[in-house]
Scaffold this motif. Structure first.
Motif, PDB file in Angstrom:
ATOM      1  N   LEU A  80       0.825  -1.210   0.000  1.00 42.94           N
ATOM      2  CA  LEU A  80       0.000   0.000   0.000  1.00 42.94           C
ATOM      3  C   LEU A  80       0.857   1.258   0.000  1.00 42.94           C
ATOM      4  O   LEU A  80       0.536   2.237  -0.685  1.00 42.94           O
ATOM      5  N   GLU A  84      -0.074   3.454  -3.231  1.00 41.58           N
ATOM      6  CA  GLU A  84      -1.061   4.498  -2.950  1.00 41.58           C
ATOM      7  C   GLU A  84      -0.375   5.826  -2.663  1.00 41.58           C
ATOM      8  O   GLU A  84       0.789   5.879  -2.313  1.00 41.58           O
ATOM      9  N   VAL A 133      -5.252  -6.794   0.004  1.00 35.98           N
ATOM     10  CA  VAL A 133      -4.653  -5.567  -0.527  1.00 35.98           C
ATOM     11  C   VAL A 133      -5.589  -4.932  -1.554  1.00 35.98           C
ATOM     12  O   VAL A 133      -5.785  -3.709  -1.562  1.00 35.98           O
ATOM     13  N   THR A 137      -7.278  -1.295  -1.429  1.00 37.63           N
ATOM     14  CA  THR A 137      -7.108  -0.369  -2.551  1.00 37.63           C
ATOM     15  C   THR A 137      -8.452   0.123  -3.037  1.00 37.63           C
ATOM     16  O   THR A 137      -8.616   1.308  -3.343  1.00 37.63           O
TER      17      THR A 137
END
Length: 166
Positions: A80, A84, A133, A137
């Motif tokens: 992440l 991200e 994950v 997301t």
């Protein structure tokens, strides 16, 4: 001899027919080109999947496809952090959706974590970790698309405890 007006009817028909067919074929060509463009364009999920496999190979060099749940939390945090934006990571951390410790995850977001199956020996499989994950997301993209309005992820959801955490 044919009358003057009857000569123009086939010509008008032929021109209209040709224009209509040309328009349809042009639409078809444009649709095929646009579809190929969107299929060739990399999406967020493929980038996340690529990063998941890279990080998993680093954390599981023997490729057993199972890690301890504590290592899986670190794995998810690493992926992440790499995929991200910092704003999204702050949002997920502030809301208690990601944390290095399972006990500090906000109960409102427990359903996001309830789908992760932990085996008897406290291991989580690669598939389960990647699904987690991708769920995080998706939650992050839902947050960013709502322009600051937070959709509560627990509306209408039921949390089930299937196994005890080791």
């Amino acid at each position: 001899c044919t009358p003057f007006q009857q000569v123009y009817i086939p010509i008008i028909f032929w021109v209209c027919f040709t224009l209509l067919i040309t328009y349809m074929v042009m639409n078809l060509v444009v649709a095929v080109i646009l579809e190929a463009y969107y299929e060739g364009k990399p999406d967020k999920n493929s980038e996340v999947m690529r990063r998941c496999t890279e990080v998993w190979k680093e954390m599981d060099p023997d490729l057993t496809l199972a890690l301890d749940y504590r290592e899986v939390i670190l794995f998810m945090n690493r992926v992440l952090l790499d995929t991200e934006s910092p704003h999204t990571i702050r949002y997920l951390t502030r809301k208690g959706m990601i944390s290095p410790d399972l006990g500090s995850i906000n109960i409102r977001y427990g359903h996001v974590w309830s789908s992760v199956l932990i085996s008897e020996d406290c291991k989580v499989s690669f598939v389960q970790a990647v699904k987690q994950v991708l769920q995080l997301t998706a939650a992050a993209s839902e947050h960013s698309s709502s322009c600051g309005r937070v959709h509560e992820l627990c509306d209408g959801m039921r949390i089930e405890v299937t196994r005890s955490v080791c």
